[in-house]
Write a protein that holds these residues in place. Structure first.
Motif, short mmCIF file in Angstrom:
data_model
loop_
_atom_site.label_atom_id
_atom_site.label_comp_id
_atom_site.label_asym_id
_atom_site.label_seq_id
_atom_site.Cartn_x
_atom_site.Cartn_y
_atom_site.Cartn_z
N TYR A 127 13.88 -6.67 6.15
CA TYR A 127 12.64 -6.94 6.88
C TYR A 127 11.84 -5.67 7.14
O TYR A 127 10.61 -5.72 7.20
N VAL A 128 12.51 -4.53 7.29
CA VAL A 128 11.79 -3.28 7.52
C VAL A 128 10.91 -2.95 6.33
O VAL A 128 9.73 -2.63 6.47
N THR A 129 11.48 -3.04 5.13
CA THR A 129 10.70 -2.77 3.91
C THR A 129 9.55 -3.76 3.77
O THR A 129 8.43 -3.37 3.43
N ALA A 130 9.82 -5.03 4.03
CA ALA A 130 8.78 -6.05 3.90
C ALA A 130 7.64 -5.81 4.89
O ALA A 130 6.46 -5.95 4.56
N HIS A 131 7.99 -5.43 6.11
CA HIS A 131 6.95 -5.19 7.11
C HIS A 131 6.16 -3.92 6.81
O HIS A 131 4.94 -3.90 6.93
N ASN A 132 6.87 -2.86 6.39
CA ASN A 132 6.15 -1.63 6.06
C ASN A 132 5.25 -1.82 4.85
O ASN A 132 4.14 -1.27 4.79
N GLY A 133 5.72 -2.59 3.87
CA GLY A 133 4.95 -2.77 2.65
C GLY A 133 3.80 -3.73 2.78
O GLY A 133 2.81 -3.62 2.03
N PHE A 134 3.87 -4.66 3.72
CA PHE A 134 2.82 -5.68 3.81
C PHE A 134 2.27 -5.84 5.23
O PHE A 134 1.09 -5.63 5.47
N ILE A 135 3.12 -6.22 6.19
CA ILE A 135 2.60 -6.64 7.49
C ILE A 135 1.95 -5.49 8.25
O ILE A 135 0.81 -5.60 8.70
N TRP A 136 2.66 -4.36 8.42
CA TRP A 136 2.03 -3.26 9.17
C TRP A 136 0.87 -2.66 8.37
O TRP A 136 -0.11 -2.20 8.95
N ARG A 137 0.97 -2.68 7.04
CA ARG A 137 -0.14 -2.18 6.21
C ARG A 137 -1.36 -3.09 6.35
O ARG A 137 -2.50 -2.63 6.43
N PHE A 138 -1.11 -4.38 6.39
CA PHE A 138 -2.20 -5.36 6.55
C PHE A 138 -2.89 -5.16 7.89
O PHE A 138 -4.12 -5.27 8.00
N ARG A 139 -2.12 -4.81 8.92
CA ARG A 139 -2.69 -4.62 10.26
C ARG A 139 -3.77 -3.54 10.24
O ARG A 139 -4.77 -3.63 10.96
#
Length: 341
Positions: A129-141
């Motif tokens: 989940y850390v990789t997924a969030h760094n790659g998409f969710i936090w970047r999208f923010r």
């Protein structure tokens, strides 16, 4: 039709699987967003599915993918594997002649399929989940694709989900993780799961949330869906867990599809996004292709608008309270989702 650089490997596979390299018919299958090359072959009068991986790396690891696919096939959840080769990234499986799968039937039949899948021995690797969030969710923010006010409202609520949603060993199970309609085949009698590229160990509600997006239309159907999965009426905690994970899936889908489809430009919101249920019914019916960037943006907005609607509901706060209260006295409970960096 088969790339020249892969032809020798394909012929080796055919020879090992069937004792012949003669292909009586071959058709390329273009449906889906995968980078794999997929073909329907007829060999010795029977149809088979040939999949050629064009990208092999840590994320697209044929060792993991084929291990998950074989485990599912041995359990009768996936088509029989006739051949697979990790070094070549090639697999040959039985071909399923699919027929339309009514969503009303899927509502009661798919939960049992998921229950059997989740009962398999643990898949080789866990979803990061850390990789997924760094790659998409936090970047999208930070990407500036949508109005700042909406971004702040959604992420404030999303961080509450991250702080509340638990990681429980009992719920970490073998998951498919990509249960879109083209990966759920119905032959008129039983369900077959295909497309195992994303299969990993994950929270059981991850798979349940993906399927629910397509087959669950209201609260009553949600209860039916979970009852078919658990074998008994769901309690408020199970309902709350599914509700919160569905919001996680909305966030992930919005981030991925808007980032991929927008090319870094602000998303045009001049036209109203299609209604969530209607749009997913069209996907389930095979009427929508998400390959082009414009449709990716539409789909991202569909998930974003549904997420925005849901975080404003009373049920969102109720679900947070129910899950938080369950784990309030266990300070050592790990959280599944990462907090913002």
């Amino acid at each position: 039709m088969i790339p020249q650089e892969k032809s020798a490997a394909v012929f080796r596979g055919l020879q090992e699987a069937f004792g012949t390299t003669a292909i009586e018919d071959i058709r390329k299958i273009t449906q889906g967003l995968s980078s794999d090359l997929v073909f329907r072959l007829v060999v010795q009068g029977s149809p088979y599915l040939l999949r050629i991986m064009t990208r092999i790396d840590e994320r697209m690891d044929p060792g993991r993918i084929f291990a998950c696919m074989r485990a599912a096939a041995e359990a009768g959840l996936a088509p029989c594997v006739r051949y697979s080769n990790v070094e070549d990234g090639i697999s040959i499986t039985d071909f399923v002649e699919a027929v339309p799968f009514p969503a009303t039937q899927a509502l009661v039949q798919l939960p049992g399929t998921l229950r059997r899948l989740h009962a398999l021995l643990p898949f080789p690797k866990a979803f990061n989940y850390v990789t997924a969030h760094n790659g998409f969710i936090w970047r999208f923010r930070k990407a500036g694709l949508l109005p700042k006010g909406e971004i702040e409202e959604i992420f404030t609520r999303y961080e509450q989900v991250c702080a509340a949603y638990p990681r429980l060993d009992s719920d970490m199970v073998s998951c498919h993780q990509d249960l879109k309609p083209e990966n759920v085949l119905f032959d008129g009698h039983r369900v077959w799961l295909v497309g195992w590229q994303a299969a990993l160990l994950n929270d059981r509600y991850f798979d349940l949330a993906i399927v629910a997006n397509f087959v669950v239309n209201n609260d009553a159907e949600e209860r039916t869906y979970l009852q078919e999965y658990f074998g008994q009426p769901p309690d408020e905690y199970q309902l709350a867990r599914l509700f919160l994970m569905r919001q996680v899936m909305h966030m992930m889908s919005a981030a991925v599809f808007l980032l991929l489809g927008s090319s870094g430009k602000p998303v045009d919101q001049s036209e109203k996004a299609p209604e969530f249920r209607y749009f997913h019914q069209r996907i389930w019916a095979g009427e929508i292709n998400l390959a082009d960037n414009e449709m990716k943006c539409v789909y991202g907005r569909v998930h974003w608008e549904e997420l925005l609607r849901n975080v404003r509901r009373v049920r969102f706060d109720e679900a947070l309270r129910i899950v938080s209260d369950r784990h309030a006295c266990t300070d050592d409970t790990n959280r599944l989702l990462p907090t913002a960096p």
